[in-house]
Design a protein around this motif. Sequence first.
Motif, mmCIF file in Angstrom:
data_model
loop_
_atom_site.group_PDB
_atom_site.id
_atom_site.type_symbol
_atom_site.label_atom_id
_atom_site.label_comp_id
_atom_site.label_asym_id
_atom_site.label_seq_id
_atom_site.Cartn_x
_atom_site.Cartn_y
_atom_site.Cartn_z
ATOM 1 N N ASN A 185 0.541 -1.524 0.195
ATOM 2 C CA ASN A 185 -0.293 0.589 -0.221
ATOM 3 C C ASN A 185 0.728 1.093 -0.005
ATOM 4 O OD1 ASN A 185 -1.553 2.059 0.517
ATOM 5 N ND2 ASN A 185 -3.555 0.914 1.854
ATOM 6 N N GLU A 186 0.418 2.319 -1.223
ATOM 7 C CA GLU A 186 1.776 3.587 -1.022
ATOM 8 C C GLU A 186 0.886 4.807 0.075
ATOM 9 O OE1 GLU A 186 1.569 5.021 -5.183
ATOM 10 O OE2 GLU A 186 2.414 2.358 -5.826
ATOM 11 N N SER A 187 0.291 4.427 -0.032
ATOM 12 C CA SER A 187 -0.467 5.596 0.962
ATOM 13 C C SER A 187 0.316 4.663 2.372
ATOM 14 C CB SER A 187 -1.236 5.559 1.821
ATOM 15 O OG SER A 187 -2.430 6.297 2.178
ATOM 16 N N PHE A 188 -0.439 3.607 2.763
ATOM 17 C CA PHE A 188 0.813 3.754 3.964
ATOM 18 C C PHE A 188 2.526 3.461 3.884
ATOM 19 C CE2 PHE A 188 2.532 -0.419 6.774
ATOM 20 C CZ PHE A 188 2.701 -0.052 8.152
ATOM 21 N N ALA A 230 4.197 5.145 2.042
ATOM 22 C CA ALA A 230 4.349 6.997 2.344
ATOM 23 C C ALA A 230 4.676 7.623 4.068
ATOM 24 C CB ALA A 230 3.574 7.883 1.291
ATOM 25 N N ARG A 231 3.147 6.974 4.315
ATOM 26 C CA ARG A 231 2.640 7.915 5.481
ATOM 27 C C ARG A 231 3.120 7.605 7.023
ATOM 28 N NH1 ARG A 231 -3.640 9.349 4.859
ATOM 29 N NH2 ARG A 231 -2.871 10.779 2.475
ATOM 30 N N ALA A 232 3.622 6.014 7.157
ATOM 31 C CA ALA A 232 4.264 5.833 7.906
ATOM 32 C C ALA A 232 5.541 6.230 8.979
ATOM 33 C CB ALA A 232 3.380 4.093 7.903
ATOM 34 N N PRO A 233 5.997 5.800 10.024
ATOM 35 C CA PRO A 233 7.129 6.449 9.982
ATOM 36 C C PRO A 233 7.791 5.244 10.191
ATOM 37 C CG PRO A 233 5.198 6.809 12.120
ATOM 38 C CD PRO A 233 5.146 6.129 10.948
#
Length: 957
Positions: free
Chosen positions: A920-923, A925-928
């Motif tokens: 998941n690209e969003s995860f 990109a956003r996760a530490p």
Amino acid sequence: MTELAKSFDPAPIEAHWGPLWEQRGLYTPTLDPSKPSFSIQLPPPNVTGTLHMGHAFNQTIMDSLTRYHRMLGHNTLWVPGTDHAGIATQIVVERQLQEQKLTRHLLGRKNFVARIWEWKEESGTTITRQMRRMGASVSWEHEYFTMDEKLSKVVTQTFVTLHEQGLIYRGKRLVNWDPVLKSAVSDLEVESEEEDGSMWHIRYPVDGSDETLVVATTRPETMLGDTAVMVHPEDERYTALIGKNVKLPLTGRLVPIIADEYVDKEFGTGVVKVTPAHDNNDYAVGQRHGLPMITIFTLDAKVNDEAPAAYRGMDRFVARKEIVADLEAQGLLVEVKKHKLMVPRCTRTGQVIEPMLTNQWFVAMNKADPSVDGQPGQSIAQKAIDVVQSGEVKFVPEQWVNTYNQWMNNIQDWCISRQLWWGHQIPAWYGHDGEIFVAHNEAEAKAKAAAAGYTGSLQRDEDVLDTWYSAALIPFSTLGWPEKTIEQDLFLPSSVLVTGYDIIFFWVARMIMMTKHFTGKVPFKHVYIHGLVRDAQGQKMSKSEGNVLDPVDLIDGIELAPLLDKRTTGLRRPETAPKVRKNTEKEFPDGIPGYGADALRFTFAALASLGRSINFDSKRCEGYRNFCNKLWNATKFVLMNCEGQDCGLQTHEPGACASGGYLEFSPADRWIVSELQRLEATVEQAFADFRLDNVATALYQFVWDEYCDWYIEIAKAQLNAAKDLGNDQQQRGKAEAAQRATRRTLIRVLETILRLMHPITPFITEELWQTVAPVAGRKTAGSDESIVRAPYPTPDLSRIDPESDAWVAKLKALVGACRNLRSEMSLSPAERVPLLTVGDTAFVTQAAPVIKALAKLSEVKVLDEAAFTQATSMAPVAVQGETRLALHVEIDVEAERKRLDKEIQRLAGEIAKVHGKLGNESFVARAPAAVVDQEKQRLADFTATLARVREQFQRLG
């Protein structure tokens, strides 16, 4: 050797230590200006009987905080006291007189007050006895009663001062009136509950026309006191009528039609009757419009001479029926509808409250204080608002600030007079023509009268002050004010006020107002608002519901029959006894077993979250009594292995000992010390946050799980390690150093646990500490040192050892895997079988004695790949990290294939989940970054484990 009882019995322990702590003066505060200070005021219980569960909960929190700060070495003062509780106490004694066919009027004021003092001595003794049973470490030499001479002088002085400042005045205003007590009562004594009622629609003829206005009311009897009807100024239906009059039915009086935005156009007919002398909202309307205020009831709620002769002398509710009948007879009653309404009743008598215009004494809340250099200053209320807004007084939880501000920003003048005989009599004297002279005593009043040119006799005001007036002075009146005392210097403001949310306005706000006004200081730095104690189903504890519990009954236990006795339950009506019997027998069919004070306190601590209510379940008490017994048995084991033995106390710091020296600490020894530092840090933070539930949870988890279930079991294996060493002196010496280190760790950690637990569970910890501390080198044997003043443990995070933490984590995982294999193979605990392993050879070899003991194995064999494969070709194999392990027993091949297939599916599912996250690209990109790395590591671990499990599955054919 010390002999502890076979099991924990709280009764003799509590009976021994409670009185001894007091005799030794351990609760007396130190008065050292160089030390930090901690102080706390006990919300004084009313002298009306016994303490209830709410008191016990509240006092557990306060005592835990007090004991904690005392152990930190602070000047520590917990001030105890009881409140005279004017209304409640007078009612109790009057009921006692009724049983003797007497009344207070027959006794006279002097004798009646003397009878109440006798009751106070009896009830007050009961309350303090209960507090002692709970282990409350209050400074008894600072104990007060709100009617004590010293406190009474402060009450008089503050009243006179406020009157001289123009902040206390006498006036006629609308108050809550109880027609049975014949007294004003505070909002705290009034509870409004929804009841079935009616809504009467009444026709009011418009004067000079054939029109009528239909008014809806739930109290038709009050129409006799109407002085207007009102409509909304924008209600087009009635605009043309504003300014005209209506003829008040049954009286013939003309009253005006007025416009006011208070009216809800959409409710009822949009026309509202106005009775300023008998309704709080109407009173405000009447003041805005300058309406007459006609009182139509006597002080005992009978119709007075302001009403038509036909109704005079009738009780208000009898008059209601007659008025409705007459309205119907005259064709003025339009309809009657059933209606749910909130009915205000006095909590003390059960009577419906009647708003009544009476002469009372008031404190001006919003008038500017003229005492600042002769110039107007802030009002009493504004000062109290400002100190909370500035953070000088903090609320915990912070959300209660909103409630406080809402009350304070809408505060009205405080009615402080009560028409009772029990309480602080108002220091005011009257002349024949209504002259008022406020003074400290009668002689001063006469002097003031003479100075004013009055020469007649004086009559003292018979009213007494609201109980909350003297309660508002407690923060400084109990510390010697107005004299300068060291107690005021050290303990005002106090550190924290612990109280329920139901009295934020009635007590908390008033203490802030009065203390700030008279001392310039705030009364306390923090206000910790806790929830109210309810029964296990979340219902309010009520004598009438039969769900009230006496905390001492839970401590000692009680047979069922005395619990149902009228004296014990404090029942007001015998008809409630069946309900008490039903509820009590349901929860305690054999009576209350008795859990001891420590178990009850631990239960309260564990429930002390920041929520609104606490559902008390006695099963929690049983669980925490078991916890106390677990600690007791653990102490017996530790003493059996450490007392009279070399516990390695010659070295003060475990980290200072080189490997192979006097002490040889195992990874498990270092791990439990690491866990102890984390526990100490958690507890320290939880106390700072007033989170006793976090304190209790952390202590329970550490003691039960980490220390008892893991470390003690590991220690047993470590202490037995030397048995198989034969005559190898070098190895034996190393083993003895390891045993010495284990004994030191066992006793030192246990002694620290006892000090950590003491604020919550004082009795068992003192009893055990007296035996454990000398063995741990923390106390001189035979001395009268007490854990009460022992230093509280503080964390040293430098002692946390990550390598040992990892070592024990791996040990737990392997032991857990062995236990799972035993369970899956249905092996009984008594059946000991060999463990075969391959993989992490170094770790398994080092940990073998512990794994053998904890997993109940006959031996642990470390094999190479070929030997393990051959030996386990048909055996269940568990995979834990780099290690594969199997129990050497005959197996059901088909059952093992099913087990492995299930595990393959589970691992495949976990891998799919991680793939889903990482894909998941969003995860990503956003996760530490640390979280993403953790997921990648989980994927690698799951993949490696799956490969090994599949390999084992293939070997089974």
